[in-house]
Write an enzyme that holds these catalytic residues in place. Structure first.
Site, mmCIF file in Angstrom:
data_model
loop_
_atom_site.group_PDB
_atom_site.id
_atom_site.type_symbol
_atom_site.label_atom_id
_atom_site.label_comp_id
_atom_site.label_asym_id
_atom_site.label_seq_id
_atom_site.Cartn_x
_atom_site.Cartn_y
_atom_site.Cartn_z
ATOM 1 N N GLY A 1 0.845 -1.191 0.000
ATOM 2 C CA GLY A 1 0.000 0.000 0.000
ATOM 3 C C GLY A 1 0.875 1.233 0.000
ATOM 4 O O GLY A 1 2.063 1.154 0.333
ATOM 5 N N TYR B 1 3.855 -3.272 2.520
ATOM 6 C CA TYR B 1 3.101 -2.613 3.598
ATOM 7 C C TYR B 1 2.453 -3.649 4.521
ATOM 8 O O TYR B 1 2.433 -3.495 5.738
ATOM 9 C CB TYR B 1 2.026 -1.708 2.988
ATOM 10 C CG TYR B 1 1.177 -0.978 3.996
ATOM 11 C CD1 TYR B 1 1.611 0.214 4.560
ATOM 12 C CD2 TYR B 1 -0.069 -1.485 4.391
ATOM 13 C CE1 TYR B 1 0.833 0.886 5.494
ATOM 14 C CE2 TYR B 1 -0.850 -0.821 5.321
ATOM 15 C CZ TYR B 1 -0.404 0.365 5.870
ATOM 16 O OH TYR B 1 -1.174 1.023 6.796
ATOM 17 N N HIS C 1 8.298 -7.803 -3.708
ATOM 18 C CA HIS C 1 7.043 -8.117 -4.411
ATOM 19 C C HIS C 1 7.179 -9.411 -5.211
ATOM 20 O O HIS C 1 7.758 -9.403 -6.285
ATOM 21 C CB HIS C 1 6.648 -6.954 -5.323
ATOM 22 C CG HIS C 1 6.197 -5.762 -4.561
ATOM 23 N ND1 HIS C 1 4.886 -5.573 -4.193
ATOM 24 C CD2 HIS C 1 6.890 -4.722 -4.036
ATOM 25 C CE1 HIS C 1 4.788 -4.456 -3.478
ATOM 26 N NE2 HIS C 1 5.987 -3.927 -3.380
#
Ligand code: XMP
Length: 555
Positions: free
Chosen positions: A87, A115, A202
Site C-alpha cells: 500500500g 506494507y 514483491h
C-alpha cells in the site's frame, strides 16, 4: 503499464476452436472443482490486483477484498490463507489502514507483502522505521540459512523487486528473519508456530525471478492448497451454480459477439440448454461480416436458440443529425434497450408455458471481475456494465442477473471460452465499443455512407494485421474517419477524399496504452490498399499518441 510496442511478434490465427494453448490456468486441468481460496486484502497497493492474478496463475482461486472487509465476511469464506497487500501509506501516517488483529486469530496462515509485512511487524512488536533511503526497483536479496519454511530451497543470492521507504529493522518477538536485501536489514520474516509470514519484496511482479516459487511455497506448503483451480474447474463450478440459480426459469442474453457476452452465453447454454435464448441486435454499426459470424457460430455451430434482429435502419434514423459523441452514445443506448425490450416481450408472448411479460426472468450479463473491483465491489454489490456497454441497462425490465464471469479476469474468460470450444477468432477478438463504428466517425454525423467507408477501411486494416500475424499482439487496431476531406491527386485527377486514421495500440488493460510500432512495409500495404480499393479515401494517417495523454478511441 502497457507493454513495450517494439516487442510485437507474429502469432498466426486460425478458424479452429481455440485450444487454450498458453491459457491454461493452474497446474492440473483435469482436477475437480476446488473450493480452496486464498484471499488478498487490498491496502491500496498498485500491485494488489496482480497478487490475486498470480495466485490464480498458480492454480489457487483468489479474490481481492478491501482491507476493511468485516472479519465475519472473511471468516464466512473459509479461506485457506490470507495475503495482506502492499500500500502507498507509511504505517506511521495518520489514517494509515490498520490491521484487524482478528485476522491473526482465524487459524489460517497470513502473509504480508511490503506494507502488509510492515503492518504485521509493527503490530506484533518488531521495529519498523522510515529509512534514510528508500528502496525502489531491483534489489539484491540474501537468503539467510536454509530460508526457513517460506524461502526453503531458494538460492541464497537472488534479485527481487522492492518499492518502499519504511523498513523493517527487527522482527517481532517469536519471529525469524529469513532474508535481507541491499537496503532492508530484514526483508522476510516468519513465525511458523502462529502461521504469520512477511516479505518486503514483491513476489507478484516479473522482476522478482523467484517470486512465483515463493507464492507457490506459501500456497502449498503453508496453506495446504492443491493448485487444482483451472479453466475446466471454472466451467464445472459455474454450470452447477447457474443450474442452482435458474432452476426451470427462462433466461435471456444480449449477445454482442464480444468475448465476454459470447463466453457468458455459452456457459449458460452449457448449463441449461434451450432455457436460454440469445438476442443479437445488429445495429448496423458492427465491423464487416461480424454479425454473420456471430449468428453462424451460435445458431449453427453451438445450436443456441438465437433471435437476430436487423435493426440497422432504426439506428441510422436515430443517429440522424447527431455529431456529438455523447449524444450518439445515448441515442444508440436508448434504441438498443427499446429493441431488446421488444424482443423480450415477443419471447414472453410466444412462450405458452410462461405467458405474461415475465417469461424470461433472468438476464445474462458478461460482468467481469475487473468491473466488480472497479466499482469498489468484491462485496457482492450487483454491478451492471453501463458506460461501456450498450446492452447494459435495461433498467425498467425486471430481471434477475446471471453473471457467470463475475469472478474472472479477461484472460481467464478467454481460457474458459477456449475450454468451451469457442472459435479462436472469437476468443481473441479485440475489444470493440458497444456503440460501434458510430463513435469512430468523428466530428460529423454517422451516415450510412461514412459508416460503410469506415467499415471497409477497417476491414482492410484487420485483414492485413491478421495476415501479418499481429492481431493478438495488439490490444486494439481500428480506423477512425474524421469528417474531413482533403485534396489529393490520383491519375490525372484532383480528388477530394476522406482521411482515414489508423489507430493500433498495445495495452494490458486499456488504462494505459502505447501506440504500436507496426512495420513500415505493413503500413504501406494498408495505406495503398485503402486508397486503391476505396474510391472515397485519398489519404491515410497513423495516430502515434499513447494513453495518456490520448485516449484509445477518438470519439
Ligand atoms: P478510451 O478511448 O477511453 O477507451 O481509452 C478505453 C477502452 O474502452 C473502450 N470504449 C468503449 N467501449 N462503449 C464501449 O463499449 C464506449 O462508448 C466506449 N468508449 C471507449 C475502448 O474501445 C477501449 O477498449
Amino acid at each position: 503499464m502497457s507493454r513495450p510496442a517494439e516487442t510485437l511478434t507474429a502469432v498466426p490465427e486460425t478458424e479452429q476452436p481455440a485450444t487454450g494453448a498458453g491459457l491454461i490456468i493452474g497446474a492440473r486441468r483435469d482436477a475437480p472443482a476446488a473450493a480452496q481460496e486464498v484471499l488478498v486484502l487490498d491496502y491500496g497497493g498498485q500491485y494488489s490486483q496482480l497478487i490475486a492474478r498470480r495466485v490464480r496463475d498458480c492454480g489457487v482461486f483468489s479474490e481481492l477484498l478491501p482491507h476493511h472487509t468485516p472479519l465475519s465476511e472473511i471468516e464466512a469464506r473459509k479461506p485457506r490463507g490470507i495475503v495482506l497487500s502492499g500500500g502507498p501509506a507509511s504505517v506511521y501516517a495518520d489514517g494509515a489502514p490498520p490491521l484487524d488483529r482478528g485476522l491473526l486469530e482465524l487459524g489460517v496462515p497470513v502473509m504480508g507483502i511490503c506494507y502488509g509485512m510492515q503492518l504485521l511487524v509493527r503490530e506484533l512488536g518488531g521495529r519498523v522505521e522510515e529509512a534514510e533511503v528508500g528502496e525502489f526497483g531491483r534489489s539484491d536479496l540474501h537468503v539467510a540459512g536454509d530460508g526457513g519454511r517460506l524461502l526453503a530451497g531458494l538460492p541464497a543470492e537472488q534479485t527481487c523487486w522492492m518499492s518502499h521507504r519504511d523498513t523493517v529493522f527487527e522482527p517481532p518477538p517469536g519471529f525469524t528473519a529469513l532474508a535481507s536485501s541491499t537496503a532492508s536489514p530484514v526483508a522476510a520474516v516468519e513465525d511458523t508456530a502462529r502461521g504469520i509470514y512477511g516479505i518486503q519484496f514483491h513476489p507478484e511482479v516479473v522482476h522478482t525471478p523467484y517470486g512465483e516459487e515463493v507464492l507457490i511455497r506459501f500456497l502449498t506448503e503453508i496453506c495446504g492448497c492443491d493448485r487444482s483451480w483451472s479453466a475446466a474447474s471454472i466451467v464445472e463450478e459455474q454450470v452447477r451454480r447457474i443450474r442452482e440459480q435458474v432452476g426451470e426459469g427462462n433466461v435471456i442474453c444480449g449477445l454482442s459477439g464480444g468475448v465476454d457476452s459470447s463466453v457468458a452465453a455459452l456457459l449458460v447454454h452449457r448449463a441449461i440448454g434451450d432455457q436460454l435464448t440469445c438476442v443479437f441486435v445488429d445495429h448496423g454499426l458492427m465491423r464487416k461480416e461480424e454479425g454473420e459470424q456471430v449468428v453462424s457460430t451460435f445458431r449453427d455451430t453451438f445450436k443456441v436458440p438465437l433471435v437476430a434482429v436487423d435493426a440497422e435502419e432504426r439506428f441510422l434514423e436515430k443517429l440522424k443529425g447527431l455529431t456529438d459523441p455523447e449524444a450518439k452514445r445515448k441515442a444508440i443506448g436508448a434504441e438498443f434497450i427499446r429493441v431488446f425490450e421488444e424482443e423480450a416481450t415477443k419471447l414472453a408472448e410466444a412462450d405458452p408455458a410462461h405467458p405474461g411479460a415475465d417469461a424470461a426472468r433472468f438476464l445474462v450479463q458478461g460482468t467481469l471481475y475487473s468491473d466488480v473491483i472497479e466499482s469498489g465491489g468484491g462485496t457482492g454489490a450487483a454491478t451492471i456494465k453501463s458506460h461501456h456497454n450498450v446492452g447494459g441497462l435495461p433498467d425498467d425490465l425486471q430481471f434477475d442477473l446471471v453473471e457467470p464471469l463475475r469472478a474472472l479476469f479477461k484472460d481467464e474468460v478467454r481460457a474458459v471460452g477456449a475450454e468451451l470450444g469457442l472459435p479462436e477468432r472469437l476468443v481473441w477478438r479485440q475489444p470493440f465499443p458497444g456503440p460501434g463504428l458510430a463513435i469512430r466517425v468523428v466530428g460529423g454525423e454517422a451516415t450510412k455512407e461514412r459508416l460503410d467507408v469506415l467499415r471497409e477501411a477497417d476491414h482492410i486494416l484487420q485483414d492485413e494485421i491478421r495476415r501479418a500475424g499481429l492481431y493478438r499482439e495488439l490490444w486494439q487496431s481500428f480506423c477512425v474517419l474524421p469528417d474531413v476531406r482533403t485534396v489529393g491527386v490520383q491519375g490525372d485527377e484532383r480528388t477530394y477524399g476522406y482521411v482515414v486514421v489508423v489507430r493500433a495500440v498495445t495495452s494490458d488493460d486499456a488504462m494505459t496504452a502505447d501506440w504500436a510500432r507496426l512495420p513500415y512495409d505493413l503500413l504501406e500495404t494498408i495505406a495503398s490498399r485503402m486508397i486503391n480499393e476505396l474510391r472515397e479515401v485519398n489519404r491515410v494517417v497513423l495516430d502515434i499518441t499513447s494513453k495518456p495523454p490520448g485516449t484509445i478511441e477518438w470519439e
